[in-house]
Scaffold this motif. Structure first.
Motif, short mmCIF file in Angstrom:
data_model
loop_
_atom_site.label_atom_id
_atom_site.label_comp_id
_atom_site.label_asym_id
_atom_site.label_seq_id
_atom_site.Cartn_x
_atom_site.Cartn_y
_atom_site.Cartn_z
N UNK A 9 56.13 49.45 74.33
CA UNK A 9 55.29 50.64 74.37
C UNK A 9 54.99 51.18 72.97
N UNK A 10 55.45 50.49 71.94
CA UNK A 10 55.20 50.92 70.56
C UNK A 10 55.94 52.19 70.17
N UNK A 11 57.05 52.44 70.83
CA UNK A 11 57.85 53.64 70.56
C UNK A 11 59.10 53.21 69.79
N UNK A 12 59.36 53.85 68.64
CA UNK A 12 60.58 53.48 67.90
C UNK A 12 61.83 53.83 68.70
N UNK A 13 62.84 53.00 68.54
CA UNK A 13 64.13 53.24 69.20
C UNK A 13 64.74 54.50 68.59
N UNK A 14 65.22 55.42 69.42
CA UNK A 14 65.77 56.67 68.88
C UNK A 14 66.94 56.40 67.93
N UNK A 15 66.98 57.20 66.87
CA UNK A 15 68.07 57.06 65.91
C UNK A 15 69.40 57.36 66.59
N UNK A 16 70.45 56.95 65.92
CA UNK A 16 71.79 57.02 66.51
C UNK A 16 72.16 58.43 67.00
N UNK A 17 71.93 59.44 66.20
CA UNK A 17 72.34 60.80 66.58
C UNK A 17 71.14 61.74 66.72
N UNK A 18 69.99 61.23 67.10
CA UNK A 18 68.81 62.07 67.27
C UNK A 18 68.86 62.73 68.64
N UNK A 19 68.62 64.04 68.66
CA UNK A 19 68.62 64.79 69.92
C UNK A 19 67.18 64.87 70.43
N UNK A 20 66.97 64.42 71.67
CA UNK A 20 65.65 64.41 72.27
C UNK A 20 65.73 65.04 73.66
N UNK A 21 64.86 66.01 73.93
CA UNK A 21 64.77 66.58 75.26
C UNK A 21 64.07 65.57 76.17
N UNK A 22 64.66 65.31 77.32
CA UNK A 22 64.10 64.33 78.24
C UNK A 22 63.57 65.00 79.49
N UNK A 23 62.32 64.69 79.85
CA UNK A 23 61.82 65.20 81.12
C UNK A 23 62.51 64.48 82.28
#
Length: 121
Positions: A9-23
């Protein structure tokens, strides 16, 4: 989870300690009588399901990503809301019943105090 889901999908893999809100989207599976939550990653789509049980999930966050070869291990943090009964969910009959019992309790206390003070005086 496979890394190709992100790479395709052309999305970079999240960094090790990156905080991302998930729907997320709750779903009920009637045949198993369980509540599940579908978890989505922005621009990727559904990345998995977790069993919610009786939880009232308010927020879901990705807090850690560990890559092992072609596989990703995601650590999620769940913030719960309050699970409670809304006023609208309580039947009118039950409300009246509690009201009557409370009224009887108050009057019986007044009667007790009246009799008690008449004995003392």
């Amino acid at each position: 989870m496979n890394t190709s889901l992100f790479l395709n999908n052309g999305v970079p893999i999240p960094r090790k300690r990156k905080r991302v809100e998930l729907p997320f989207k709750p779903e009920k599976i009637a045949e198993y009588k369980m509540e599940m939550v579908q978890v989505f990653f922005p621009q990727v789509g559904m990345i998995g399901r977790i069993e919610a049980g009786k939880l009232d999930i308010r927020r879901l966050s990705l807090i850690e990503t560990v890559q092992s070869g072609e596989q990703l291990v995601l650590t999620l943090k769940v913030e719960e809301g309050t699970v409670g009964i809304l006023k609208e969910d309580i039947s009118q009959k039950l409300k009246w019943g509690y009201g009557m019992v409370y009224t009887i309790l108050v009057f019986s206390q007044f009667l007790f105090l009246y009799k008690f003070w008449n004995i003392m005086v």
